[in-house]
Write a protein that holds these residues in place. Structure first.
Motif, PDB file in Angstrom:
ATOM      1  N   PHE A 192       0.829  -1.202   0.000  1.00  0.00           N
ATOM      2  CA  PHE A 192       0.000   0.000   0.000  1.00  0.00           C
ATOM      3  C   PHE A 192       0.867   1.257   0.000  1.00  0.00           C
ATOM      4  N   GLU A 193       0.488   2.208  -0.840  1.00  0.00           N
ATOM      5  CA  GLU A 193       1.078   3.542  -0.817  1.00  0.00           C
ATOM      6  C   GLU A 193      -0.087   4.517  -0.670  1.00  0.00           C
ATOM      7  N   ILE A 194      -0.152   5.145   0.497  1.00  0.00           N
ATOM      8  CA  ILE A 194      -1.347   5.892   0.868  1.00  0.00           C
ATOM      9  C   ILE A 194      -1.166   7.391   0.639  1.00  0.00           C
ATOM     10  N   SER A 195      -2.148   7.966  -0.016  1.00  0.00           N
ATOM     11  CA  SER A 195      -2.169   9.405  -0.236  1.00  0.00           C
ATOM     12  C   SER A 195      -2.372  10.114   1.097  1.00  0.00           C
ATOM     13  N   LYS A 196      -1.563  11.114   1.399  1.00  0.00           N
ATOM     14  CA  LYS A 196      -1.606  11.795   2.694  1.00  0.00           C
ATOM     15  C   LYS A 196      -2.905  12.586   2.874  1.00  0.00           C
ATOM     16  N   ASN A 197      -3.537  12.369   4.018  1.00  0.00           N
ATOM     17  CA  ASN A 197      -4.732  13.120   4.397  1.00  0.00           C
ATOM     18  C   ASN A 197      -4.936  12.961   5.906  1.00  0.00           C
ATOM     19  N   PRO A 198      -4.277  13.815   6.715  1.00  0.00           N
ATOM     20  CA  PRO A 198      -4.351  13.690   8.175  1.00  0.00           C
ATOM     21  C   PRO A 198      -5.774  13.723   8.722  1.00  0.00           C
ATOM     22  N   LYS A 199      -6.680  14.380   8.018  1.00  0.00           N
ATOM     23  CA  LYS A 199      -8.057  14.488   8.499  1.00  0.00           C
ATOM     24  C   LYS A 199      -8.873  13.238   8.180  1.00  0.00           C
ATOM     25  N   LYS A 200      -8.309  12.356   7.374  1.00  0.00           N
ATOM     26  CA  LYS A 200      -9.048  11.166   6.955  1.00  0.00           C
ATOM     27  C   LYS A 200      -8.124   9.955   7.003  1.00  0.00           C
ATOM     28  N   PRO A 201      -7.902   9.373   8.176  1.00  0.00           N
ATOM     29  CA  PRO A 201      -6.977   8.236   8.295  1.00  0.00           C
ATOM     30  C   PRO A 201      -7.411   7.044   7.452  1.00  0.00           C
ATOM     31  N   PHE A 202      -6.422   6.259   7.061  1.00  0.00           N
ATOM     32  CA  PHE A 202      -6.627   5.103   6.187  1.00  0.00           C
ATOM     33  C   PHE A 202      -6.474   3.833   7.022  1.00  0.00           C
ATOM     34  N   LEU A 232       4.758  -4.858   7.193  1.00  0.00           N
ATOM     35  CA  LEU A 232       6.125  -4.382   7.014  1.00  0.00           C
ATOM     36  C   LEU A 232       6.072  -2.945   6.504  1.00  0.00           C
ATOM     37  N   VAL A 233       6.797  -2.045   7.171  1.00  0.00           N
ATOM     38  CA  VAL A 233       6.741  -0.617   6.832  1.00  0.00           C
ATOM     39  C   VAL A 233       7.971  -0.213   6.016  1.00  0.00           C
ATOM     40  N   ARG A 234       7.710   0.453   4.907  1.00  0.00           N
ATOM     41  CA  ARG A 234       8.814   0.960   4.070  1.00  0.00           C
ATOM     42  C   ARG A 234       9.089   2.417   4.389  1.00  0.00           C
ATOM     43  N   THR A 235       8.040   3.242   4.393  1.00  0.00           N
ATOM     44  CA  THR A 235       8.191   4.663   4.736  1.00  0.00           C
ATOM     45  C   THR A 235       7.061   5.079   5.667  1.00  0.00           C
ATOM     46  N   GLY A 236       7.302   6.142   6.440  1.00  0.00           N
ATOM     47  CA  GLY A 236       6.260   6.679   7.297  1.00  0.00           C
ATOM     48  C   GLY A 236       6.087   5.895   8.589  1.00  0.00           C
ATOM     49  N   LYS A 237       4.884   5.961   9.141  1.00  0.00           N
ATOM     50  CA  LYS A 237       4.581   5.315  10.418  1.00  0.00           C
ATOM     51  C   LYS A 237       3.183   4.720  10.372  1.00  0.00           C
ATOM     52  N   VAL A 238       3.037   3.534  10.919  1.00  0.00           N
ATOM     53  CA  VAL A 238       1.716   2.895  10.970  1.00  0.00           C
ATOM     54  C   VAL A 238       1.436   2.438  12.401  1.00  0.00           C
ATOM     55  N   ARG A 239       0.159   2.273  12.693  1.00  0.00           N
ATOM     56  CA  ARG A 239      -0.278   1.744  13.979  1.00  0.00           C
ATOM     57  C   ARG A 239      -1.087   0.481  13.718  1.00  0.00           C
ATOM     58  N   VAL A 240      -0.769  -0.581  14.443  1.00  0.00           N
ATOM     59  CA  VAL A 240      -1.436  -1.869  14.236  1.00  0.00           C
ATOM     60  C   VAL A 240      -2.086  -2.308  15.546  1.00  0.00           C
ATOM     61  N   LYS A 241      -3.324  -2.745  15.450  1.00  0.00           N
ATOM     62  CA  LYS A 241      -4.017  -3.278  16.619  1.00  0.00           C
ATOM     63  C   LYS A 241      -4.909  -4.425  16.175  1.00  0.00           C
ATOM     64  N   SER A 242      -5.474  -5.136  17.133  1.00  0.00           N
ATOM     65  CA  SER A 242      -6.365  -6.241  16.791  1.00  0.00           C
ATOM     66  C   SER A 242      -7.746  -5.711  16.439  1.00  0.00           C
ATOM     67  N   ASN A 243      -8.443  -6.485  15.612  1.00  0.00           N
ATOM     68  CA  ASN A 243      -9.782  -6.114  15.179  1.00  0.00           C
ATOM     69  C   ASN A 243     -10.774  -6.204  16.327  1.00  0.00           C
ATOM     70  N   ASP A 244     -11.783  -5.328  16.322  1.00  0.00           N
ATOM     71  CA  ASP A 244     -12.823  -5.361  17.359  1.00  0.00           C
ATOM     72  C   ASP A 244     -13.600  -6.671  17.355  1.00  0.00           C
ATOM     73  N   SER A 332      12.385  13.206  -6.153  1.00  0.00           N
ATOM     74  CA  SER A 332      12.192  12.214  -5.092  1.00  0.00           C
ATOM     75  C   SER A 332      10.763  11.686  -5.168  1.00  0.00           C
ATOM     76  N   LEU A 333      10.640  10.363  -5.323  1.00  0.00           N
ATOM     77  CA  LEU A 333       9.326   9.737  -5.459  1.00  0.00           C
ATOM     78  C   LEU A 333       9.114   8.658  -4.388  1.00  0.00           C
ATOM     79  N   SER A 334       9.926   8.703  -3.330  1.00  0.00           N
ATOM     80  CA  SER A 334       9.950   7.604  -2.357  1.00  0.00           C
ATOM     81  C   SER A 334       8.655   7.408  -1.594  1.00  0.00           C
ATOM     82  N   ASP A 335       7.954   8.450  -1.274  1.00  0.00           N
ATOM     83  CA  ASP A 335       6.793   8.324  -0.399  1.00  0.00           C
ATOM     84  C   ASP A 335       5.514   8.727  -1.123  1.00  0.00           C
ATOM     85  N   GLN A 336       5.411   8.305  -2.386  1.00  0.00           N
ATOM     86  CA  GLN A 336       4.273   8.697  -3.209  1.00  0.00           C
ATOM     87  C   GLN A 336       3.576   7.470  -3.805  1.00  0.00           C
ATOM     88  N   PRO A 337       2.240   7.474  -3.864  1.00  0.00           N
ATOM     89  CA  PRO A 337       1.523   6.398  -4.573  1.00  0.00           C
ATOM     90  C   PRO A 337       1.867   6.456  -6.062  1.00  0.00           C
TER      91      PRO A 337
END
Length: 370
Positions: A192-202, A232-244, A332-337
Motif C-alpha cells: 500500500f502507498e497511501i495518499s496523505k490526508n491527516p483528516k481522513k486516516p486510512f 512491514l513498513v517501508r516509509t512513514g509510520k503505521v499503527r497496528v491493533k487487533s480487530n474489534d 524524489s518519489l519515495s513516499d508517493q503512490p
C-alpha cells in the motif's frame, strides 16, 4: 384427511418437519395445537413426541462436562418414562419402541459429545476473523478486486492511493471514500502507498488486525490459510491493533516505523514486533522489488526512471522514447503512490506531458522535454 391422522408411533412425529417447526420454533402453520386437542389419546402421543424432541435438541452454547452429564441423565430419565408409558402395549410394540429409543439415546449421546468436542477444541480458535466476516460488517457498497493471475496487479483508489495486489489475493474498497475514514479489506497480500490526508486516516482490515495510517507505504500479508499476519513498513509510520471482532484480544496497539515489521500469531493472538527486518530471515526472503528499489533520482534519464517503476509495480509503460531520449530528471518519489509518481514525472517533463492508467498498462503522451 392429513397424513398425520395415521401417525401411531412417536417416530412418525419426529420425522415430520412441520411438527419439528412447531415444537422447536413455536411456528404452528399447520394447526398442530388444535389438531392435538381434538383427541385425548392423540394428545398423549403428541406430548410424548414433543418431550423427546426437546430432549434431543442440543444447546447452542458452550457445554461443560457437568452440563453434558446432567443433559444425559435428564434424557435417560425421559426415555425411561416413555418406556414406562408404553409398557401396557403389546410385547412387539414394546420391543420396537425400546430399540428405537435406545437408538435415539445413542444418537443423542454422540451428538452431545460431538458438540462438546467441537466447542472445546474447534471453537478455541473462534477468534480467527475471516475476510467475509470483515466485509459483511461494512455497509458502504464495496468493490472487490481479485487477482487470479500469476503477477501483481496495480489498483488505484479514489483518493489517489495505490495498492499492488499480489496473486491469490482480494481487496474490497468503496468506489468513493466518504465520511472521516478510509477503509479497505484485504485477503492475501498487498503493498500500500497511501495518499496523505491527516483528516481522513486510512485503515487496512486484514484477518484479525487493523493497520492505521495517514500517509505512508507498507506491506500487509494476511492469507486466510496461513497462521500469521505480517505488516512491514517501508516509509512513514503505521499503527497496528487487533480487530474489534476478536473478543479475546488484549487491544494493544503497536507502532511501526520504516524498516520495522510486525508478525501477528493468529492462534495465540500475540504481536511480535521486529525492529530490524534485515535480521528476520523470513522477511528478508519475502521483500519484493517495490520495497528494495530506490525512488530517489538525481540527473537520471527518464527512460531509466520508467524502467524502475515498471520493475517495482510489475506494469508496462508505453512512452515516446524518441521524444524523451534526452530527458533527465532529479526528483524524489519515495513516499508517493503510483499515480502521484507519474504525475510528478509528467509535470517535470512538461510540454503537455500526460499519462493514462488502465490496470497494469500505463500510456505516456508527450511532445518532449521542456
Amino acid at each position: 384427511m392429513q397424513k398425520r391422522n395415521n401417525y401411531t408411533e412417536i417416530e412418525d412425529f419426529l420425522i415430520d418437519e412441520s411438527f419439528q417447526l412447531w415444537v422447536l420454533s413455536k411456528i404452528d402453520e399447520d394447526g398442530w395445537e388444535d389438531w392435538t386437542l381434538e383427541n385425548r389419546q392423540r394428545a398423549k402421543l403428541v406430548e410424548d413426541a414433543r418431550l423427546l424432541l426437546l430432549a434431543m435438541k442440543v444447546q447452542d452454547t458452550p457445554l461443560s462436562s457437568n452440563q453434558i452429564r446432567t443433559a444425559l441423565e435428564s434424557t435417560w430419565k425421559k426415555i425411561e418414562d416413555k418406556e414406562f408409558l408404553v409398557i401396557s402395549k403389546s410385547s412387539k410394540i414394546k420391543k420396537i419402541q425400546r430399540y428405537w429409543l435406545s437408538g435415539v439415546a445413542a444418537s443423542l449421546i454422540f451428538s452431545l459429545l460431538s458438540v462438546w468436542f467441537y466447542k472445546t477444541n474447534v471453537l478455541v480458535h473462534d477468534s480467527e476473523v475471516t475476510y467475509k466476516e470483515l466485509i459483511a460488517e461494512n455497509n458502504e457498497g464495496l468493490v472487490e478486486q481479485t487477482n487470479n493471475s500469476d503477477k501483481a496487479q496495480s489498483i488505484t483508489l479514489s483518493d489517489g492511493s495505490s495498492v499492488l495486489l499480489q496473486p491469490k489475493s482480494k481487496l474490497s474498497y468503496p468506489k468513493i471514500f466518504t465520511g472521516n475514514e478510509r477503509k479497505v479489506y484485504l485477503s492475501g497480500e498487498g503493498f500500500f502507498e497511501i495518499s496523505k490526508n491527516p483528516k481522513k486516516p486510512f485503515y487496512v482490515y486484514a484477518n484479525e488486525i487493523v493497520t492505521k495510517v495517514v500517509g505512508t507505504s507498507f506491506r500487509v500479508k494476511a492469507y486466510s490459510d496461513q497462521p500469521d499476519v505480517e505488516v512491514l513498513v517501508r516509509t512513514g509510520k503505521v499503527r497496528v491493533k487487533s480487530n474489534d471482532l476478536v473478543s479475546d484480544s488484549k487491544k494493544e496497539e503497536v507502532v511501526l516505523l520504516p524498516n520495522q515489521a510486525l508478525r501477528f500469531t493468529r492462534k495465540d493472538l500475540v504481536f511480535n514486533k521486529i525492529n530490524n527486518i534485515t535480521e528476520d530471515e523470513i522477511l528478508v526472503k519475502s521483500v519484493g522489488n517495490i520495497e528494495q528499489l530506490s525512488f530517489e533520482f538525481t540527473d537520471i534519464p527518464v527512460e531509466q526512471i520508467f524502467e524502475t517503476i515498471e520493475q517495482a509495480y510489475q506494469i508496462d509503460i508505453d512512452f515516446p522514447k524518441e521524444k524523451l531520449k534526452d530527458c533527465r530528471l532529479t526528483t524524489s518519489l519515495s513516499d508517493q503512490p503510483l499515480p502521484e509518481k507519474l504525475k510528478i514525472i509528467c509535470k517535470s517533463i512538461g510540454n503537455d506531458t500526460k499519462f493514462e492508467m488502465n490496470g497494469n498498462q500505463i500510456v505516456i503522451t508527450s511532445q518532449g522535454c521542456n
